[in-house]
Design a protein around this motif. Structure first.
Motif, mmCIF file in Angstrom:
data_model
loop_
_atom_site.group_PDB
_atom_site.id
_atom_site.type_symbol
_atom_site.label_atom_id
_atom_site.label_comp_id
_atom_site.label_asym_id
_atom_site.label_seq_id
_atom_site.Cartn_x
_atom_site.Cartn_y
_atom_site.Cartn_z
ATOM 1 N N LEU A 32 109.605 -29.167 34.888
ATOM 2 C CA LEU A 32 110.659 -28.994 35.896
ATOM 3 C C LEU A 32 111.938 -28.557 35.207
ATOM 4 C CD1 LEU A 32 110.023 -32.430 37.596
ATOM 5 C CD2 LEU A 32 109.442 -30.238 38.596
ATOM 6 N N VAL A 33 112.724 -27.721 35.885
ATOM 7 C CA VAL A 33 114.039 -27.325 35.394
ATOM 8 C C VAL A 33 115.070 -27.790 36.416
ATOM 9 C CG1 VAL A 33 115.562 -25.407 34.805
ATOM 10 C CG2 VAL A 33 113.162 -25.328 34.134
ATOM 11 N N ILE A 34 116.087 -28.482 35.942
ATOM 12 C CA ILE A 34 117.167 -28.965 36.806
ATOM 13 C C ILE A 34 118.439 -28.251 36.348
ATOM 14 C CG2 ILE A 34 118.413 -30.984 37.634
ATOM 15 C CD1 ILE A 34 115.880 -32.588 36.487
ATOM 16 N N ASP A 35 118.981 -27.401 37.225
ATOM 17 C CA ASP A 35 120.161 -26.622 36.828
ATOM 18 C C ASP A 35 121.451 -27.401 37.048
ATOM 19 O OD1 ASP A 35 121.014 -26.297 39.496
ATOM 20 O OD2 ASP A 35 120.245 -24.256 39.644
ATOM 21 N N LEU A 42 110.120 -26.003 39.821
ATOM 22 C CA LEU A 42 108.885 -26.320 39.114
ATOM 23 C C LEU A 42 108.441 -25.067 38.374
ATOM 24 C CD1 LEU A 42 106.530 -28.398 38.680
ATOM 25 C CD2 LEU A 42 105.343 -27.077 40.421
ATOM 26 N N LEU A 43 108.425 -25.130 37.042
ATOM 27 C CA LEU A 43 107.965 -23.999 36.229
ATOM 28 C C LEU A 43 106.466 -24.034 36.017
ATOM 29 C CD1 LEU A 43 110.460 -23.554 33.258
ATOM 30 C CD2 LEU A 43 110.274 -22.214 35.349
ATOM 31 N N PHE A 44 105.915 -25.232 35.892
ATOM 32 C CA PHE A 44 104.493 -25.360 35.598
ATOM 33 C C PHE A 44 103.982 -26.643 36.219
ATOM 34 C CE2 PHE A 44 100.776 -26.484 33.152
ATOM 35 C CZ PHE A 44 100.110 -25.271 33.075
ATOM 36 N N PRO A 45 102.824 -26.665 36.845
ATOM 37 C CA PRO A 45 101.917 -25.532 37.009
ATOM 38 C C PRO A 45 102.447 -24.586 38.080
ATOM 39 C CG PRO A 45 101.020 -27.437 38.129
ATOM 40 C CD PRO A 45 102.276 -27.884 37.451
ATOM 41 N N LEU A 87 112.542 -30.663 31.979
ATOM 42 C CA LEU A 87 111.830 -31.933 31.910
ATOM 43 C C LEU A 87 110.336 -31.640 31.834
ATOM 44 C CD1 LEU A 87 111.877 -35.036 32.035
ATOM 45 C CD2 LEU A 87 111.815 -34.824 34.531
ATOM 46 N N ILE A 88 109.705 -32.093 30.763
ATOM 47 C CA ILE A 88 108.273 -31.892 30.544
ATOM 48 C C ILE A 88 107.596 -33.248 30.682
ATOM 49 C CG2 ILE A 88 106.492 -31.110 28.925
ATOM 50 C CD1 ILE A 88 108.847 -29.491 27.561
ATOM 51 N N ILE A 89 106.604 -33.325 31.579
ATOM 52 C CA ILE A 89 105.872 -34.569 31.813
ATOM 53 C C ILE A 89 104.399 -34.307 31.516
ATOM 54 C CG2 ILE A 89 105.232 -36.327 33.506
ATOM 55 C CD1 ILE A 89 107.810 -35.461 35.045
ATOM 56 N N ALA A 90 103.810 -35.145 30.678
ATOM 57 C CA ALA A 90 102.383 -35.054 30.361
ATOM 58 C C ALA A 90 101.735 -36.385 30.726
ATOM 59 C CB ALA A 90 102.176 -34.762 28.880
ATOM 60 N N ALA A 155 103.850 -39.245 29.090
ATOM 61 C CA ALA A 155 105.008 -39.060 28.219
ATOM 62 C C ALA A 155 105.934 -38.055 28.894
ATOM 63 C CB ALA A 155 104.572 -38.531 26.856
ATOM 64 N N ALA A 156 107.214 -38.192 28.635
ATOM 65 C CA ALA A 156 108.188 -37.264 29.184
ATOM 66 C C ALA A 156 109.142 -36.848 28.074
ATOM 67 C CB ALA A 156 108.958 -37.908 30.332
ATOM 68 N N MET A 157 109.569 -35.596 28.149
ATOM 69 C CA MET A 157 110.519 -35.073 27.173
ATOM 70 C C MET A 157 111.550 -34.235 27.912
ATOM 71 S SD MET A 157 109.780 -32.657 23.944
ATOM 72 C CE MET A 157 110.930 -31.336 23.684
ATOM 73 N N SER A 158 112.783 -34.375 27.524
ATOM 74 C CA SER A 158 113.864 -33.631 28.144
ATOM 75 C C SER A 158 114.519 -32.726 27.108
ATOM 76 C CB SER A 158 114.901 -34.607 28.708
ATOM 77 O OG SER A 158 116.030 -33.914 29.160
#
Length: 168
Positions: A32-35, A42-45, A87-90, A155-158
């Motif tokens: 996800l991208v939060i401007d 939502l960039l992916f999927p 924000l990357i969530i796996a 896991a999440a990464m920002s």
């Protein structure tokens, strides 16, 4: 050093994400991208026909967003100026509820294979949290209205940066 302590990227800077699954099992990824205005994209999927499989990254695989051999879109920094967060969530389990909510949104917009701005991000975030909520046999006492999340299952990464008009 800039006063915000974020990396500064000028408008129109090309961006590509490289996400590597170093786990011994597949993971399901959402990006996800939060401007700066709070709009969530939502960039992916973004392959809406095969959503659950599209979100899976196999053990040892590298996910490129965008993937030049498959994707028809390009990523670059854009307005609004200000702080942007990726924000990357796996998760080790599919995020089915969130993906179903997203599919409903993209069907209404007749989208096929591209990132989508979320008109009702709270609904999607609630669905994502329900996907990350432990199974019913997980015993934990919770305050009413708050769902427990099993942090061993995701896991999440920002990544945060500031979009600027030009480098100073």
């Amino acid at each position: 050093m800039n006063s915000t302590h974020f990396a500064q990227l000028p408008l129109a800077t090309p961006v590509q994400l490289h996400i590597v699954n170093n786990e011994p099992r597949p993971v399901y990824v959402s990006v996800l991208v939060i401007d700066a205005t709070g709009e969530i994209t939502l960039l992916f999927p973004h392959q809406w026909a095969v959503i659950e499989d599209a979100a899976q990254v196999k053990a040892g695989e590298t996910l490129l967003i965008p993937n030049p051999s498959r994707d028809t879109f390009h990523l670059q920094t854009q307005k609004p100026l200000g702080v942007t967060e990726v924000l990357i969530i796996a998760s080790v389990t599919p995020v089915r509820n969130a993906l179903k909510a997203l599919q409903t949104i993209v069907k209404r917009r007749n989208l096929d294979s591209e990132p989508v701005v979320l008109p009702a991000p709270i609904e999607v975030i609630e669905q994502l949290l329900s996907d990350l909520t432990p199974s019913r046999d997980y015993s934990v006492s919770v305050t009413s209205g708050i769902s427990p999340v099993d942090t061993s299952q995701f896991a999440a990464m920002s990544i945060t940066f500031e979009v600027i008009s030009t480098l100073n």
